[in-house]
Design a protein around this motif. Structure first.
Motif, mmCIF file in Angstrom:
data_model
loop_
_atom_site.group_PDB
_atom_site.id
_atom_site.type_symbol
_atom_site.label_atom_id
_atom_site.label_comp_id
_atom_site.label_asym_id
_atom_site.label_seq_id
_atom_site.Cartn_x
_atom_site.Cartn_y
_atom_site.Cartn_z
ATOM 1 N N SER A 26 49.593 51.658 36.920
ATOM 2 C CA SER A 26 48.366 51.797 37.695
ATOM 3 C C SER A 26 48.078 53.278 37.864
ATOM 4 O O SER A 26 48.993 54.093 37.979
ATOM 5 N N ARG B 288 40.773 49.682 30.600
ATOM 6 C CA ARG B 288 39.589 48.856 30.342
ATOM 7 C C ARG B 288 38.771 49.481 29.224
ATOM 8 O O ARG B 288 38.518 50.681 29.224
ATOM 9 N N TYR C 244 41.733 40.955 28.345
ATOM 10 C CA TYR C 244 42.931 41.445 29.017
ATOM 11 C C TYR C 244 42.832 41.360 30.539
ATOM 12 O O TYR C 244 43.797 41.024 31.207
ATOM 13 N N TYR C 245 41.664 41.689 31.078
ATOM 14 C CA TYR C 245 41.498 41.720 32.528
ATOM 15 C C TYR C 245 40.948 40.398 33.054
ATOM 16 O O TYR C 245 40.401 39.597 32.305
ATOM 17 N N ALA C 246 41.096 40.193 34.360
ATOM 18 C CA ALA C 246 40.711 38.926 34.989
ATOM 19 C C ALA C 246 39.243 38.576 34.747
ATOM 20 O O ALA C 246 38.892 37.401 34.648
ATOM 21 N N ASP C 247 38.386 39.590 34.624
ATOM 22 C CA ASP C 247 36.960 39.322 34.406
ATOM 23 C C ASP C 247 36.607 39.164 32.928
ATOM 24 O O ASP C 247 35.445 39.057 32.574
ATOM 25 N N SER D 187 37.976 44.673 40.693
ATOM 26 C CA SER D 187 38.817 43.496 40.471
ATOM 27 C C SER D 187 40.183 43.975 39.994
ATOM 28 O O SER D 187 40.400 45.167 39.815
ATOM 29 N N ASP D 188 41.090 43.044 39.787
ATOM 30 C CA ASP D 188 42.449 43.372 39.323
ATOM 31 C C ASP D 188 43.132 44.387 40.235
ATOM 32 O O ASP D 188 43.813 45.292 39.779
ATOM 33 N N ARG D 189 42.923 44.246 41.538
ATOM 34 C CA ARG D 189 43.569 45.129 42.510
ATOM 35 C C ARG D 189 44.918 44.552 42.908
ATOM 36 O O ARG D 189 45.130 43.352 42.893
#
Length: 164
Positions: A74, A111, A135-138, A26-28
């Protein structure tokens, strides 16, 4: 596996997109985001290229005007190329690129559940200093880490002791 590290070009967009697909669940980045990073952003994109010319890793640094901090935006290494020191080599090249741009510090987010990446960053001198909830989308948290970049060593002066 022989490899080279070079700056990214607009023509590398599709290869970076495919690498993102292999490395992240995810978060690509989208192709459009990658194209922006390669062409218009105040960024440095370094790519690790295998002997067969495949992109096997990359890192993107973002720079802000009037700031001496570079942000590692990234960073990924192809799962098939892990465990051979490529991450360390690529991260060192990114640090050198940041120094060349006058950066005195590198900042990143990682992460909280990515122990492998955190281990690499710690071995390379990064220190976790700030916890970022959700912090991350998931919903995964992140650690913000940073490292002070020492200035590059000045070149050695020529040996002037030889008489003419």
């Amino acid at each position: 596996m022989l490899r080279t590290i070079r700056y990214g070009l607009p023509a590398d967009c599709d290869a970076l997109y495919e690498l993102e697909e292999r490395c992240f669940d995810s978060d690509r980045f989208s192709r459009r985001q990658l194209a922006h990073l390669l062409t218009r952003a105040n960024a440095a994109n370094l790519l690790a290229i295998a002997e067969d010319q495949r992109v096997i890793g990359y890192g993107t640094l973002l720079f802000r005007r009037n700031s001496t901090t570079a942000r590692l935006y990234s960073f990924c290494v192809d799962p098939a190329a892990r465990g051979i020191g490529l991450g360390r080599e690529l991260l060192q090249a990114l640090e050198n690129a940041a120094r060349e741009r006058g950066s005195q510090r590198m900042l990143l987010e990682v992460r909280a559940d990515n122990r492998v990446a955190m281990g690499l960053y710690r071995r390379m001198g990064f220190i976790a200093h700030r916890w970022l909830d959700d912090y991350y989308a998931d919903g995964c948290a992140a650690w913000q880490m940073d490292k002070r970049l020492e200035p590059p060593e000045p070149p050695e002066p020529p040996d002037m002791s030889a008489a003419d």
